[in-house]
Scaffold this motif. Sequence first.
Motif, PDB file in Angstrom:
ATOM      1  N   PHE A   6      43.144  33.439  99.079  1.00 12.04           N
ATOM      2  CA  PHE A   6      41.773  33.463  98.842  1.00 12.04           C
ATOM      3  C   PHE A   6      41.335  33.263  97.438  1.00 12.04           C
ATOM      4  CE2 PHE A   6      42.992  36.027 102.542  1.00 12.04           C
ATOM      5  CZ  PHE A   6      42.398  35.270 103.685  1.00 12.04           C
ATOM      6  N   VAL A   7      42.157  33.070  96.359  1.00 14.04           N
ATOM      7  CA  VAL A   7      41.816  33.006  95.027  1.00 14.04           C
ATOM      8  C   VAL A   7      42.099  31.781  94.627  1.00 14.04           C
ATOM      9  CG1 VAL A   7      42.049  34.042  92.598  1.00 14.04           C
ATOM     10  CG2 VAL A   7      42.052  35.619  95.021  1.00 14.04           C
ATOM     11  N   TYR A   8      41.132  31.007  93.530  1.00 13.72           N
ATOM     12  CA  TYR A   8      41.321  29.975  92.986  1.00 13.72           C
ATOM     13  C   TYR A   8      42.268  30.061  91.685  1.00 13.72           C
ATOM     14  CZ  TYR A   8      37.196  27.779  95.242  1.00 13.72           C
ATOM     15  OH  TYR A   8      36.371  27.304  95.871  1.00 13.72           O
ATOM     16  N   HIS A   9      43.466  30.399  92.029  1.00 12.47           N
ATOM     17  CA  HIS A   9      44.828  30.983  91.117  1.00 12.47           C
ATOM     18  C   HIS A   9      45.320  29.637  89.992  1.00 12.47           C
ATOM     19  CE1 HIS A   9      47.501  29.712  93.556  1.00 12.47           C
ATOM     20  NE2 HIS A   9      47.292  30.279  94.552  1.00 12.47           N
ATOM     21  N   LYS A  10      45.009  28.563  90.699  1.00 13.34           N
ATOM     22  CA  LYS A  10      45.187  27.427  89.679  1.00 13.34           C
ATOM     23  C   LYS A  10      46.831  27.274  89.375  1.00 13.34           C
ATOM     24  CE  LYS A  10      40.914  26.700  87.715  1.00 13.34           C
ATOM     25  NZ  LYS A  10      39.911  26.623  86.580  1.00 13.34           N
TER      26      LYS A  10
ATOM     27  N   MET B 245      32.847  30.838 101.706  1.00 13.99           N
ATOM     28  CA  MET B 245      33.455  30.330 100.712  1.00 13.99           C
ATOM     29  C   MET B 245      34.994  30.145 100.760  1.00 13.99           C
ATOM     30  SD  MET B 245      31.821  32.677  97.592  1.00 13.99           S
ATOM     31  CE  MET B 245      32.123  34.466  98.395  1.00 13.99           C
ATOM     32  N   ASP B 246      35.274  29.069 100.113  1.00 15.87           N
ATOM     33  CA  ASP B 246      36.887  28.774 100.442  1.00 15.87           C
ATOM     34  C   ASP B 246      37.651  29.904  99.729  1.00 15.87           C
ATOM     35  OD1 ASP B 246      36.119  26.432 101.854  1.00 15.87           O
ATOM     36  OD2 ASP B 246      36.114  25.286 100.036  1.00 15.87           O
ATOM     37  N   ARG B 247      37.353  30.071  98.464  1.00 19.34           N
ATOM     38  CA  ARG B 247      38.100  31.104  97.507  1.00 19.34           C
ATOM     39  C   ARG B 247      37.113  31.764  96.521  1.00 19.34           C
ATOM     40  NH1 ARG B 247      41.733  27.290  98.943  1.00 19.34           N
ATOM     41  NH2 ARG B 247      43.836  27.860  99.551  1.00 19.34           N
ATOM     42  N   ILE B 248      37.613  32.562  95.887  1.00 20.49           N
ATOM     43  CA  ILE B 248      36.713  33.483  94.742  1.00 20.49           C
ATOM     44  C   ILE B 248      37.492  33.219  93.546  1.00 20.49           C
ATOM     45  CG2 ILE B 248      35.665  34.870  96.281  1.00 20.49           C
ATOM     46  CD1 ILE B 248      37.533  37.054  95.484  1.00 20.49           C
ATOM     47  N   ASP B 249      36.727  33.486  92.200  1.00 18.93           N
ATOM     48  CA  ASP B 249      37.466  33.422  91.123  1.00 18.93           C
ATOM     49  C   ASP B 249      38.529  34.383  90.888  1.00 18.93           C
ATOM     50  OD1 ASP B 249      36.857  32.044  88.463  1.00 18.93           O
ATOM     51  OD2 ASP B 249      36.620  34.020  87.871  1.00 18.93           O
ATOM     52  N   PRO B 250      39.547  34.308  90.057  1.00 14.88           N
ATOM     53  CA  PRO B 250      40.611  35.089  89.581  1.00 14.88           C
ATOM     54  C   PRO B 250      39.721  36.591  88.906  1.00 14.88           C
ATOM     55  CG  PRO B 250      41.322  33.126  89.055  1.00 14.88           C
ATOM     56  CD  PRO B 250      39.763  32.695  89.514  1.00 14.88           C
ATOM     57  N   LYS B 251      38.847  36.335  87.979  1.00 11.17           N
ATOM     58  CA  LYS B 251      37.943  37.501  87.476  1.00 11.17           C
ATOM     59  C   LYS B 251      37.457  38.160  88.425  1.00 11.17           C
ATOM     60  CE  LYS B 251      38.053  35.101  82.822  1.00 11.17           C
ATOM     61  NZ  LYS B 251      37.092  34.614  81.808  1.00 11.17           N
TER      62      LYS B 251
END
Length: 373
Positions: A344-348, A194-200
Motif C-alpha cells: 500500500f506504499v509507493y516505496h520505489k 487511492m492505489d497507494r500512499i507516500d512513504p512519509k
Amino acid sequence: MEPWRPSPRNPMDRIDPKTFHFQFPNLRYASGRKLCYLCFQVERDYFYYNDSDWGVFRNKVHPRAPCHAEQSFLFWFRDQYPCRDEYYNVTWFLSWSPCPTCAEEVVEFLEEYRNLTLSIFTSRLYYFYNPNYQQGLRKLWDAGVQLDIMSCDEFEYCWDNFVYHKEKRFQKRNLLKDYGFLAAELQEILRNPMDRIDPKTFHFQFPNLRYASGRKLCYLCFQVERDYFYYNDSDWGVFRNKVHPWAPCHAEQCFLSWFRDQYPYRDEDYNVTWFLSWSPCPTCAEEVVEFLEEYRNLTLSIFTSRLYYFWHPSYQEGLCKLWDAGVQLDIMSCDEFEYCWDNFVYHKGKRFQRWNLLKDYDFLAAKLQEILR
C-alpha cells in the motif's frame, strides 16, 4: 534573469469583473479558457496576532518555460515565508484544478511546511476523465489537502475580496451552471480508493502511539478477496477520511459506500482485511455491524495501529460490538506494517524499515485485550 524563467514575483491585487465571470464559472467543458487563475489567502498565527495575505496569480504561458499559477504561488510563498515552523492556513480558489505535475509539487511543498494546512476550492476539473489527473487529485487528498468545488458562497467570497467590483453587488449569473455535475464527479474521484500512499505519510500516520497529536486523519488500507466460482478475485486500495465541515465522512464509511457499489451481491463469499491508522469510532462501529448483517458471507479482520479514545466507555463499547459481530480485532505488529509497506506504499523498491512504528505496541495490545475481555 531571462524573462521566461519562473521567479518569485508579487501577485495581482484583484482581477476585473469580466475576467472573473468569464474565467471562473462551473463548466463541464470550458472552451477558450486556457488561462488559470488562483486567488489565495494566507493566514498566519504569529506570536499573539493574526497576519493575513491576499492576492491573485495567473499562469505564465511563455512557450520556452510555462509556469502554472500553482507554481507561481509556491515560488512566491517560499520567498515570502521562509520559516518552516510557523502555522499557516492557506486557501486557494482556482479556476482549474491542478494538473498531475502541480499536484506532485504541492505534495512536496507540504512536506516542507509541516504546519501548513491547504484548502483548495476549484471551479472546474481539469481533464477529469483522465486517470493521471484523477490520481493527482487523490495524491493531494492523501497529503491532507481539503478539496471541493466552488459553490455560491465561494464565488461571492471571491467577488468581495479578489475582484475590482466598484461596490457592485455580487450576481451569480451563470457561475453555477454545471456545479452539480462537477461536485458529483469530484466526489466520485475521491470516493474511489487511492492505489497507494507516500512513504512519509505512512511513517507519520501509522506508528503505534498511545497519544498521537497532530494526526487527525485516518487511513484505511484494505484488501478484498472474493471466491467467485472457480477462481479468486482480489481488490486493494487506500481510503482517507473526508474532513469537510459540512459533510464529514470517516474512512470506514468511505469504504462501506464504495463496497456496496462495487460488490452489490450479498450471497457471495468475501474476506475483507482492514489496516487502520485509528480504530473505529462508535458510529462507524455501529455502521460496520449493520454492514455485516447485510453481507452474511463476509468476514472482516481489522488491524489497527492506534486505539481512538481508548479510555472512553462508548469507544470501548464500539470495539466490543465489533468483536461480538465476529470481527477479528488486533493491533498492527511488525508483520502488518511490513505487509502494508509492500502493498500500500509507493516505496520505489526501498526495503521496509520499522523505525519508531512499534513504539507503544505493548501498551496498545494489552489495552485492546483488556477492552475485549
